[in-house]
Design an enzyme around this catalytic site. Structure first.
Site, PDB file in Angstrom:
ATOM      1  N   SER A   7      46.803  36.787  41.683  1.00  0.00           N
ATOM      2  CA  SER A   7      46.749  35.225  42.793  1.00  0.00           C
ATOM      3  C   SER A   7      45.708  34.830  41.611  1.00  0.00           C
ATOM      4  CB  SER A   7      45.586  35.552  43.611  1.00  0.00           C
ATOM      5  OG  SER A   7      45.060  33.917  43.937  1.00  0.00           O
ATOM      6  N   HIS A  32      50.868  34.698  42.737  1.00  0.00           N
ATOM      7  CA  HIS A  32      50.992  33.996  43.521  1.00  0.00           C
ATOM      8  C   HIS A  32      49.586  32.629  43.371  1.00  0.00           C
ATOM      9  CE1 HIS A  32      50.234  33.762  47.800  1.00  0.00           C
ATOM     10  NE2 HIS A  32      48.629  33.926  47.830  1.00  0.00           N
ATOM     11  N   ASP A  34      47.662  29.868  44.661  1.00  0.00           N
ATOM     12  CA  ASP A  34      46.866  29.444  46.168  1.00  0.00           C
ATOM     13  C   ASP A  34      46.852  28.113  45.751  1.00  0.00           C
ATOM     14  OD1 ASP A  34      46.699  31.487  48.250  1.00  0.00           O
ATOM     15  OD2 ASP A  34      45.589  32.183  45.853  1.00  0.00           O
ATOM     16  N   MET A  36      44.860  24.249  47.444  1.00  0.00           N
ATOM     17  CA  MET A  36      43.575  24.255  48.780  1.00  0.00           C
ATOM     18  C   MET A  36      43.263  22.839  49.183  1.00  0.00           C
ATOM     19  SD  MET A  36      41.755  27.527  48.002  1.00  0.00           S
ATOM     20  CE  MET A  36      41.662  29.255  47.588  1.00  0.00           C
ATOM     21  N   HIS A  65      51.105  29.132  47.976  1.00  0.00           N
ATOM     22  CA  HIS A  65      50.675  29.699  49.328  1.00  0.00           C
ATOM     23  C   HIS A  65      49.875  27.613  49.354  1.00  0.00           C
ATOM     24  CE1 HIS A  65      47.370  32.523  51.211  1.00  0.00           C
ATOM     25  NE2 HIS A  65      47.940  31.404  52.877  1.00  0.00           N
ATOM     26  N   MET A  67      47.414  25.569  51.521  1.00  0.00           N
ATOM     27  CA  MET A  67      46.212  26.030  53.090  1.00  0.00           C
ATOM     28  C   MET A  67      45.943  24.531  52.371  1.00  0.00           C
ATOM     29  SD  MET A  67      44.341  29.547  51.514  1.00  0.00           S
ATOM     30  CE  MET A  67      45.700  28.914  49.523  1.00  0.00           C
ATOM     31  N   MET A 136      47.833  36.487  56.759  1.00  0.00           N
ATOM     32  CA  MET A 136      46.011  37.107  55.838  1.00  0.00           C
ATOM     33  C   MET A 136      45.302  37.831  56.320  1.00  0.00           C
ATOM     34  SD  MET A 136      45.855  33.978  54.015  1.00  0.00           S
ATOM     35  CE  MET A 136      44.458  34.895  53.481  1.00  0.00           C
ATOM     36  N   GLY A 141      40.811  30.572  51.920  1.00  0.00           N
ATOM     37  CA  GLY A 141      39.887  29.932  51.126  1.00  0.00           C
ATOM     38  C   GLY A 141      39.211  30.211  49.727  1.00  0.00           C
ATOM     39  N   PHE A 142      38.948  31.292  49.917  1.00  0.00           N
ATOM     40  CA  PHE A 142      38.672  31.711  48.506  1.00  0.00           C
ATOM     41  C   PHE A 142      39.042  33.242  48.193  1.00  0.00           C
ATOM     42  CE2 PHE A 142      35.940  29.148  51.191  1.00  0.00           C
ATOM     43  CZ  PHE A 142      34.840  28.398  49.893  1.00  0.00           C
ATOM     44  N   GLY A 143      38.569  33.755  47.246  1.00  0.00           N
ATOM     45  CA  GLY A 143      39.157  34.914  47.059  1.00  0.00           C
ATOM     46  C   GLY A 143      37.883  35.585  46.701  1.00  0.00           C
ATOM     47  N   GLY A 144      38.183  36.880  46.631  1.00  0.00           N
ATOM     48  CA  GLY A 144      37.373  38.199  46.293  1.00  0.00           C
ATOM     49  C   GLY A 144      36.371  38.619  47.597  1.00  0.00           C
ATOM     50  N   ASP A 174      47.499  39.407  51.980  1.00  0.00           N
ATOM     51  CA  ASP A 174      47.043  38.507  50.931  1.00  0.00           C
ATOM     52  C   ASP A 174      45.292  38.331  51.585  1.00  0.00           C
ATOM     53  OD1 ASP A 174      45.741  36.231  49.188  1.00  0.00           O
ATOM     54  OD2 ASP A 174      46.949  35.203  49.917  1.00  0.00           O
ATOM     55  N   GLY A 175      44.782  39.125  50.626  1.00  0.00           N
ATOM     56  CA  GLY A 175      43.149  38.759  50.404  1.00  0.00           C
ATOM     57  C   GLY A 175      42.536  40.295  50.795  1.00  0.00           C
ATOM     58  N   GLY A 176      41.554  40.118  49.852  1.00  0.00           N
ATOM     59  CA  GLY A 176      41.299  41.733  49.985  1.00  0.00           C
ATOM     60  C   GLY A 176      41.899  43.145  49.874  1.00  0.00           C
ATOM     61  N   GLY A 196      43.985  39.166  43.612  1.00  0.00           N
ATOM     62  CA  GLY A 196      43.419  38.398  43.267  1.00  0.00           C
ATOM     63  C   GLY A 196      42.143  39.259  42.472  1.00  0.00           C
TER      64      GLY A 196
HETATM   65  C1  DX5 Z   1      42.395  32.939  49.879  1.00  0.00           C
HETATM   66  C2  DX5 Z   1      43.612  33.583  48.985  1.00  0.00           C
HETATM   67  C3  DX5 Z   1      43.966  34.537  48.497  1.00  0.00           C
HETATM   68  C4  DX5 Z   1      42.807  34.879  47.412  1.00  0.00           C
HETATM   69  C5  DX5 Z   1      43.506  36.337  47.265  1.00  0.00           C
HETATM   70  O1  DX5 Z   1      42.817  32.421  50.750  1.00  0.00           O
HETATM   71  O2  DX5 Z   1      45.264  32.668  50.009  1.00  0.00           O
HETATM   72  O3  DX5 Z   1      45.462  34.243  47.345  1.00  0.00           O
HETATM   73  O4  DX5 Z   1      43.588  34.233  45.982  1.00  0.00           O
HETATM   74  O5  DX5 Z   1      41.747  37.094  46.951  1.00  0.00           O
HETATM   75  P1  DX5 Z   1      42.062  38.284  46.821  1.00  0.00           P
HETATM   76  O6  DX5 Z   1      42.690  39.386  46.675  1.00  0.00           O
HETATM   77  O7  DX5 Z   1      40.639  38.468  45.863  1.00  0.00           O
HETATM   78  O8  DX5 Z   1      40.837  38.443  48.385  1.00  0.00           O
HETATM   79 ZN    ZN Z   2      46.966  32.957  49.280  1.00  0.00          ZN
END
Ligand code: DX5
Ligand code: ZN
Length: 216
Positions: A7, A32, A34, A36, A65, A67, A136, A141-144, A174-176, A196
């Protein structure tokens, strides 16, 4: 073999070119990307100028993706910017069937994303038309963020629904996603893993991509 989609949200925006080259020369399958809008999710990322610029250097498939609310307004622009697959959120589309059709008519593959609270069953009447279902595993909304365990059961249910209807959609999580949970996701039917933080906070991102790629 599972596909890996790093990501870009977690990349170094001061030197995006270096991270694009890293992905180009890694075992990653997709980019990937994102997008937003500060309305569908409480964050704003980047848009057309950044995607168009990335496309000039990137050598792999663009998994975009969205959002954003009213994604149907921007389908042609995302095709022009270089999206190969455009994923919209179920929760953002009043006329999802029409939006899927518009994405395909614009020459892209079509995906639908589900928030953690949205049951997989809402896709039953469009599943045969989808190229991808994005589950999801955090609130978008956020990475990490921390992986929501319930996702594993949703991946399994998605696989069963696709099989039952003779669909060909890939399942993306996608996510975590981490090296610890990747195996259980693949085992339960995940075809594509977005990563990500796991990739970009690694001291050796390419090696981490390789490790994710070899998960069975
Ligand atoms: C979150 C994004 C993800 C995000 C994943 O809203 O859609 O794609 O970047 O990041 P990680 O892998 O750090 O959770
Ligand atoms: Zn994403």
């Amino acid at each position: 073999m599972v596909k890996i989609a790093p990501s870009i949200l977690s990349a170094n925006f001061l030197n995006l070119e270096a991270d694009i080259e890293m992905i180009n020369s890694s075992e990653a399958d997709w980019f990937h990307i994102d997008v937003m809008d500060g309305r569908f999710v409480p964050n704003i990322s980047f848009g057309f100028p950044v995607i168009t610029a990335m496309k000039k250097k990137a050598k792999k498939f663009f998994d975009v993706h969205l959002m954003i609310v009213e994604p149907e307004k921007y389908i042609t622009e995302f095709a022009k910017a270089g999206a190969d697959l455009l994923t919209v959120h179920y929760e953002a589309c009043t006329h999802l069937h029409r939006t899927i059709q518009m994405i395909k008519d614009a020459g892209m593959k079509a995906g639908v994303a589900l928030n953690p609270h949205t049951p997989v069953s809402v896709l039953v009447d469009v599943i045969e038309q989808l190229d991808l279902v994005l589950i999801m595993s955090v609130n978008p909304g956020f990475g990490g963020q921390k992986f929501i365990e319930r996702t594993v059961a949703k991946v399994k249910a998605t696989e069963a629904m696709i099989k039952e209807h003779g669909g060909t959609a890939l399942i993306e999580v996608d996510g975590g996603v981490t090296l610890d949970n990747a195996h259980v996701l693949v085992k339960n039917g995940a075809d594509v893993l977005v990563a990500g933080n796991t990739v970009f906070s690694s001291s050796d991102p390419k090696a981490t991509i390789s490790q994710l790629k070899s998960v069975k």
